[in-house]
Structure formats: structure tokens, C-alpha cells
Write an enzyme that holds these catalytic residues in place. Structure first.
Site, PDB file in Angstrom:
ATOM      1  N   GLN A 116       0.979  -0.657   0.109  1.00  0.00           N
ATOM      2  CA  GLN A 116       0.132   0.202   0.153  1.00  0.00           C
ATOM      3  C   GLN A 116       0.488   1.736  -0.449  1.00  0.00           C
ATOM      4  OE1 GLN A 116      -2.346  -1.719   3.269  1.00  0.00           O
ATOM      5  NE2 GLN A 116      -4.003  -0.728   2.141  1.00  0.00           N
ATOM      6  N   SER A 117       0.795   2.225  -0.450  1.00  0.00           N
ATOM      7  CA  SER A 117       1.909   3.466  -0.989  1.00  0.00           C
ATOM      8  C   SER A 117       1.212   3.991   0.205  1.00  0.00           C
ATOM      9  CB  SER A 117       0.985   4.395  -2.140  1.00  0.00           C
ATOM     10  OG  SER A 117       0.854   3.579  -3.281  1.00  0.00           O
ATOM     11  N   THR A 118       0.953   4.926   0.864  1.00  0.00           N
ATOM     12  CA  THR A 118       1.153   5.443   2.667  1.00  0.00           C
ATOM     13  C   THR A 118      -0.072   4.944   4.116  1.00  0.00           C
ATOM     14  OG1 THR A 118      -1.065   6.288   2.193  1.00  0.00           O
ATOM     15  CG2 THR A 118       0.114   7.793   0.647  1.00  0.00           C
ATOM     16  N   GLN A 153      -3.053   5.237   4.073  1.00  0.00           N
ATOM     17  CA  GLN A 153      -4.113   3.671   3.659  1.00  0.00           C
ATOM     18  C   GLN A 153      -3.820   2.310   4.148  1.00  0.00           C
ATOM     19  OE1 GLN A 153      -2.087   2.735  -0.562  1.00  0.00           O
ATOM     20  NE2 GLN A 153      -3.629   4.605  -1.645  1.00  0.00           N
TER      21      GLN A 153
END
Length: 126
Positions: free
Chosen positions: A20-22, A25
Site C-alpha cells: 500500500q502506498s501510504t 492507507q
């Protein structure tokens, strides 16, 4: 056994790549994480006895400006020939940028690794 997954694939084992990118998230969208971790059971159901989950990149952007040790580990495992299948939610999201994605897909084709997502099993020849 699926026709695209051979005994050789099963012997080499599977890798589930979780990302997941962040961090927001990771914290706020736990359903995505749960679905990604559940891919390990999907791999076992398909016949893989050895399943490794790589989740080192949770909360790391794939934009290219941040190192992603999990993606590097995935690429190294594929190159070593020890991976029969890579499981992910969406094959197109294995890497955040096209260059890394194409590189990984090319490497999978070279060593005979299939990519599995919710839409199907992808195999290619170099």
C-alpha cells in the site's frame, strides 16, 4: 490444478506481494491489506506448499523516490528461479511505475514464473 500452473511452478513455491502506498492507507484501509494477506491461502488452495509473503513495502510509495526493499526482494527471488508464482490483487499494480512493472514481468517470463491476480493467471514467454 490449473492448466497454467504446472508441477514445476508448485515445486518452486509462491510469493504474495503486499503493498500500500501510504501509511494512511495502511491504517485506514485494512480491508485491502486483509485481502492481500488472504492471497496466501489462495496460493495454498491452488497447490503451493511453500508460500512466502513479502510485506516490507506497506506505507511506501512506488513513485521511485522511495526505496522499496520488498519489491527488490521480490525481483531477487524471481531472478533466483525460486518463485513459481507471484500473487497480487492486481497484476498491473505490482509496481507503481511502468518501468519497474515491465522489468518484473519480463523477468517472470524469462524464468517461467506466472503472475496470479483476481482476474487470472498470466504467463508469457520471453
Amino acid at each position: 490444478m490449473n492448466q497454467k500452473i504446472s508441477a514445476e511452478h508448485l515445486c518452486r513455491g509462491a510469493v504474495v506481494y503486499v503493498r500500500q502506498s501510504t501509511m494512511s492507507q495502511v491504517v485506514e484501509h485494512t480491508e485491502s491489506q486483509n485481502r492481500q494477506y488472504a492471497l496466501a491461502q489462495s496460493a495454498r488452495t491452488m497447490g503451493f506448499a511453500s508460500v512466502t509473503t513479502i510485506d516490507d513495502d506497506l506505507g511506501r510509495s512506488g513513485s521511485g523516490s522511495i526505496e522499496r526493499p520488498g519489491f527488490q526482494k521480490l525481483v531477487a527471488s524471481v531472478c533466483a528461479g525460486s518463485v513459481g508464482a507471484v500473487f497480487c490483487l492486481e497484476a498491473s499494480r505490482l509496481a507503481r511505475n511502468g518501468r519497474d512493472w515491465h522489468h518484473l514481468i519480463d523477468l517472470c517470463a524469462l524464468v517461467g514464473t506466472v503472475v496470479v491476480d483476481h482476474d487470472g493467471i498470466y504467463e508469457d514467454t520471453p
